[in-house]
Write a protein that holds these residues in place. Structure first.
Motif, PDB file in Angstrom:
ATOM      1  N   ASN A  45       0.498   8.028  11.621  1.00  0.00           N
ATOM      2  CA  ASN A  45      -0.634   7.969  12.235  1.00  0.00           C
ATOM      3  C   ASN A  45      -1.680   8.128  11.370  1.00  0.00           C
ATOM      4  O   ASN A  45      -2.828   8.263  11.799  1.00  0.00           O
ATOM      5  N   LYS A  46      -1.430   8.055  10.159  1.00  0.00           N
ATOM      6  CA  LYS A  46      -2.583   7.872   9.121  1.00  0.00           C
ATOM      7  C   LYS A  46      -2.516   6.568   8.375  1.00  0.00           C
ATOM      8  O   LYS A  46      -1.692   6.483   7.835  1.00  0.00           O
ATOM      9  N   VAL A  47      -3.725   6.011   8.456  1.00  0.00           N
ATOM     10  CA  VAL A  47      -3.476   4.776   7.422  1.00  0.00           C
ATOM     11  C   VAL A  47      -3.161   4.818   5.952  1.00  0.00           C
ATOM     12  O   VAL A  47      -2.009   4.187   5.608  1.00  0.00           O
ATOM     13  N   GLN A  48      -3.849   5.725   5.187  1.00  0.00           N
ATOM     14  CA  GLN A  48      -3.463   5.995   3.943  1.00  0.00           C
ATOM     15  C   GLN A  48      -1.919   6.406   3.802  1.00  0.00           C
ATOM     16  O   GLN A  48      -1.213   5.763   2.910  1.00  0.00           O
ATOM     17  N   GLU A  49      -1.522   7.152   4.448  1.00  0.00           N
ATOM     18  CA  GLU A  49       0.077   7.468   4.562  1.00  0.00           C
ATOM     19  C   GLU A  49       0.819   6.536   4.746  1.00  0.00           C
ATOM     20  O   GLU A  49       1.944   6.255   4.138  1.00  0.00           O
ATOM     21  N   LEU A  50       0.406   5.909   5.667  1.00  0.00           N
ATOM     22  CA  LEU A  50       1.372   4.451   6.138  1.00  0.00           C
ATOM     23  C   LEU A  50       1.297   3.438   5.352  1.00  0.00           C
ATOM     24  O   LEU A  50       2.317   2.910   4.701  1.00  0.00           O
ATOM     25  N   VAL A  51       0.093   3.188   4.532  1.00  0.00           N
ATOM     26  CA  VAL A  51       0.213   2.254   3.235  1.00  0.00           C
ATOM     27  C   VAL A  51       0.935   2.610   2.195  1.00  0.00           C
ATOM     28  O   VAL A  51       1.893   1.909   1.562  1.00  0.00           O
ATOM     29  N   ASP A  52       0.754   4.118   1.720  1.00  0.00           N
ATOM     30  CA  ASP A  52       1.788   4.566   0.676  1.00  0.00           C
ATOM     31  C   ASP A  52       3.210   4.502   0.728  1.00  0.00           C
ATOM     32  O   ASP A  52       3.913   3.861   0.058  1.00  0.00           O
ATOM     33  N   LYS A  53       3.367   4.763   2.287  1.00  0.00           N
ATOM     34  CA  LYS A  53       4.867   4.455   2.504  1.00  0.00           C
ATOM     35  C   LYS A  53       5.373   3.215   2.658  1.00  0.00           C
ATOM     36  O   LYS A  53       6.739   2.897   2.290  1.00  0.00           O
ATOM     37  N   TYR A  54       4.658   2.253   3.125  1.00  0.00           N
ATOM     38  CA  TYR A  54       5.031   1.041   3.040  1.00  0.00           C
ATOM     39  C   TYR A  54       5.403   0.113   1.903  1.00  0.00           C
ATOM     40  O   TYR A  54       6.158  -0.289   1.373  1.00  0.00           O
ATOM     41  N   GLU A  55       4.392   0.855   0.793  1.00  0.00           N
ATOM     42  CA  GLU A  55       4.562   0.305  -0.563  1.00  0.00           C
ATOM     43  C   GLU A  55       5.757   0.931  -1.304  1.00  0.00           C
ATOM     44  O   GLU A  55       6.136   0.370  -2.231  1.00  0.00           O
ATOM     45  N   SER A  56       6.226   1.896  -1.074  1.00  0.00           N
ATOM     46  CA  SER A  56       7.241   2.570  -1.854  1.00  0.00           C
ATOM     47  C   SER A  56       8.495   2.615  -1.235  1.00  0.00           C
ATOM     48  O   SER A  56       9.299   2.910  -1.750  1.00  0.00           O
ATOM     49  N   LEU A  57       8.828   2.219   0.223  1.00  0.00           N
ATOM     50  CA  LEU A  57       9.888   2.078   0.785  1.00  0.00           C
ATOM     51  C   LEU A  57      10.406   0.650   1.154  1.00  0.00           C
ATOM     52  O   LEU A  57       9.611  -0.286   1.053  1.00  0.00           O
ATOM     53  N   PRO A  58      11.752   0.438   1.432  1.00  0.00           N
ATOM     54  CA  PRO A  58      12.410  -0.806   1.776  1.00  0.00           C
ATOM     55  C   PRO A  58      11.321  -1.619   2.594  1.00  0.00           C
ATOM     56  O   PRO A  58      10.876  -1.104   3.636  1.00  0.00           O
ATOM     57  N   LYS A  59      11.445  -2.950   2.122  1.00  0.00           N
ATOM     58  CA  LYS A  59      10.470  -3.696   2.878  1.00  0.00           C
ATOM     59  C   LYS A  59      10.963  -4.198   4.298  1.00  0.00           C
ATOM     60  O   LYS A  59       9.993  -5.008   4.940  1.00  0.00           O
ATOM     61  N   ASP A  60      12.173  -3.857   4.749  1.00  0.00           N
ATOM     62  CA  ASP A  60      12.558  -4.529   6.159  1.00  0.00           C
ATOM     63  C   ASP A  60      12.234  -3.292   7.204  1.00  0.00           C
ATOM     64  O   ASP A  60      12.740  -3.247   8.031  1.00  0.00           O
ATOM     65  N   ILE A  61      11.704  -2.373   6.627  1.00  0.00           N
ATOM     66  CA  ILE A  61      11.138  -1.070   7.547  1.00  0.00           C
ATOM     67  C   ILE A  61       9.852  -1.872   8.550  1.00  0.00           C
ATOM     68  O   ILE A  61       9.256  -2.466   8.139  1.00  0.00           O
ATOM     69  N   GLU A  62      10.113  -1.613   9.804  1.00  0.00           N
ATOM     70  CA  GLU A  62       8.862  -2.031  10.527  1.00  0.00           C
ATOM     71  C   GLU A  62       8.359  -0.817  11.080  1.00  0.00           C
ATOM     72  O   GLU A  62       8.722   0.258  11.449  1.00  0.00           O
ATOM     73  N   TRP A  63       6.942  -0.859  10.536  1.00  0.00           N
ATOM     74  CA  TRP A  63       6.164   0.348  10.627  1.00  0.00           C
ATOM     75  C   TRP A  63       5.210   0.130  11.836  1.00  0.00           C
ATOM     76  O   TRP A  63       4.565  -0.978  11.998  1.00  0.00           O
ATOM     77  N   HIS A  64       5.004   1.497  12.836  1.00  0.00           N
ATOM     78  CA  HIS A  64       4.168   1.381  13.616  1.00  0.00           C
ATOM     79  C   HIS A  64       3.194   2.357  13.429  1.00  0.00           C
ATOM     80  O   HIS A  64       3.338   3.445  12.965  1.00  0.00           O
ATOM     81  N   MET A  65       2.133   1.845  13.704  1.00  0.00           N
ATOM     82  CA  MET A  65       0.548   2.954  13.514  1.00  0.00           C
ATOM     83  C   MET A  65       0.677   3.273  14.996  1.00  0.00           C
ATOM     84  O   MET A  65       0.143   2.759  15.886  1.00  0.00           O
ATOM     85  N   ILE A  66       0.731   4.623  15.067  1.00  0.00           N
ATOM     86  CA  ILE A  66       0.831   5.302  16.369  1.00  0.00           C
ATOM     87  C   ILE A  66      -0.394   6.174  16.571  1.00  0.00           C
ATOM     88  O   ILE A  66      -0.771   6.572  17.792  1.00  0.00           O
ATOM     89  N   GLY A  67      -1.145   6.268  15.556  1.00  0.00           N
ATOM     90  CA  GLY A  67      -2.426   7.283  15.778  1.00  0.00           C
ATOM     91  C   GLY A  67      -3.774   6.579  16.000  1.00  0.00           C
ATOM     92  O   GLY A  67      -3.742   5.120  16.223  1.00  0.00           O
ATOM     93  N   HIS A  68      -4.701   7.224  16.143  1.00  0.00           N
ATOM     94  CA  HIS A  68      -6.149   6.582  16.401  1.00  0.00           C
ATOM     95  C   HIS A  68      -6.454   5.757  15.230  1.00  0.00           C
ATOM     96  O   HIS A  68      -6.198   6.411  14.103  1.00  0.00           O
ATOM     97  N   LEU A  69      -6.969   4.567  15.292  1.00  0.00           N
ATOM     98  CA  LEU A  69      -7.216   3.555  14.352  1.00  0.00           C
ATOM     99  C   LEU A  69      -8.650   3.365  14.308  1.00  0.00           C
ATOM    100  O   LEU A  69      -9.083   2.813  15.240  1.00  0.00           O
ATOM    101  N   GLN A  70      -9.514   3.614  13.018  1.00  0.00           N
ATOM    102  CA  GLN A  70     -11.040   3.143  13.102  1.00  0.00           C
ATOM    103  C   GLN A  70     -10.869   1.581  12.756  1.00  0.00           C
ATOM    104  O   GLN A  70      -9.956   1.164  11.697  1.00  0.00           O
ATOM    105  N   SER A  71     -11.833   0.929  13.194  1.00  0.00           N
ATOM    106  CA  SER A  71     -12.116  -0.521  12.889  1.00  0.00           C
ATOM    107  C   SER A  71     -11.928  -0.916  11.435  1.00  0.00           C
ATOM    108  O   SER A  71     -11.364  -1.686  11.021  1.00  0.00           O
TER     109      SER A  71
END
Ligand SMILES: *Cc1c(COP(=O)(O)O)cnc(C)c1O
Length: 219
Positions: A45-71
């Motif tokens: 639910n947080k952009v920064q955390e999502l990006v960090d995890k995407y970068e360090s974890l396997p690339k075939d993970i499907e990441w969903h943004m579930i939180g409030h997102l600012q434009s």
């Protein structure tokens, strides 16, 4: 441990229901453990955390943004995000479309509705969305794919109220599908968390977002 719980949840939900493992605030080691057990869809639910995890974890993970997102933060997740659950303004939708175009991809999103009685939750009111669709052909946004709806029920022990709220989201989905979003891909109803996913499924959920039941409580 984690995988026993995931297997148990998967064993009791219908095939039509997708499990999003909500890993917010949880370390990569726990996510990897679930990954090794076969789980591929994770929610943050947080952009920064999502990006960090995407970068360090396997690339075939499907990441969903579930939180409030600012434009202004869409650009950071646009290259890789699999589904954005919480779209609740036209401004945000247009920005996602713009970033989709820039990244040469179509970004799947859900429209978030305010179904709870609590005032603090984000989301469209149905009439607001209807007005928006009437005035702006959303289907013309070619780099977003509006795949359904998302909502959160009130945090209450009144199961009847929770059921009513989930039922209202199911009705919103049905009405939108009949009138405005007739394409096959408009099929997702994202509702249900650790405390209420069984009721959500009973009332038509096709996607549940489970965090604490799988990974333990958050501080
Ligand atoms: C944290 C969160 C969840 C998961 O909640 P749990 O009660 O831990 O299962 C689901 N959806 C959203 C939008 C969340 O922010």
């Amino acid at each position: 441990m984690i995988n026993d719980i995931i297997d148990e949840i998967k064993g009791t939900i219908p095939d039509r229901v997708t499990l999003v493992a909500v890993s917010k605030t949880k370390p990569n080691e726990l996510i990897l453990e679930a990954y090794e057990g076969g789980q591929r869809i994770f929610g943050e639910n947080k952009v920064q955390e999502l990006v960090d995890k995407y970068e360090s974890l396997p690339k075939d993970i499907e990441w969903h943004m579930i939180g409030h997102l600012q434009s202004n933060k869409v650009k950071y997740i646009a290259p890789f995000v699999s589904l954005i659950h919480g779209v609740d303004s036209f401004k945000l939708l247009k920005e996602i479309n713009k970033q989709g175009l820039k990244n040469d991809r179509v970004i799947p999103v859900l429209l978030q509705f305010h179904i709870a009685q609590e005032e603090s939750k984000f989301g469209f009111e149905y009439t607001e969305l209807e007005e928006l669709v009437r005035n702006n052909p959303l289907n013309a946004l070619e780099n977003v794919d509006i795949q359904g709806v998302m909502g959160m029920a009130s945090f209450t022990s009144d199961q009847r109220q929770v059921a009513d709220e989930f039922f209202s989201l199911k009705e919103i989905h049905e009405t939108l599908k009949e009138n405005y979003f007739t394409k096959d891909s408009f099929k997702t109803i994202s509702m249900g968390m650790s405390g209420d996913y069984r009721i959500a499924i009973e009332f038509g959920s096709t996607m549940i977002r489970i965090g604490s039941t799988i990974f333990g409580g958050r501080n």
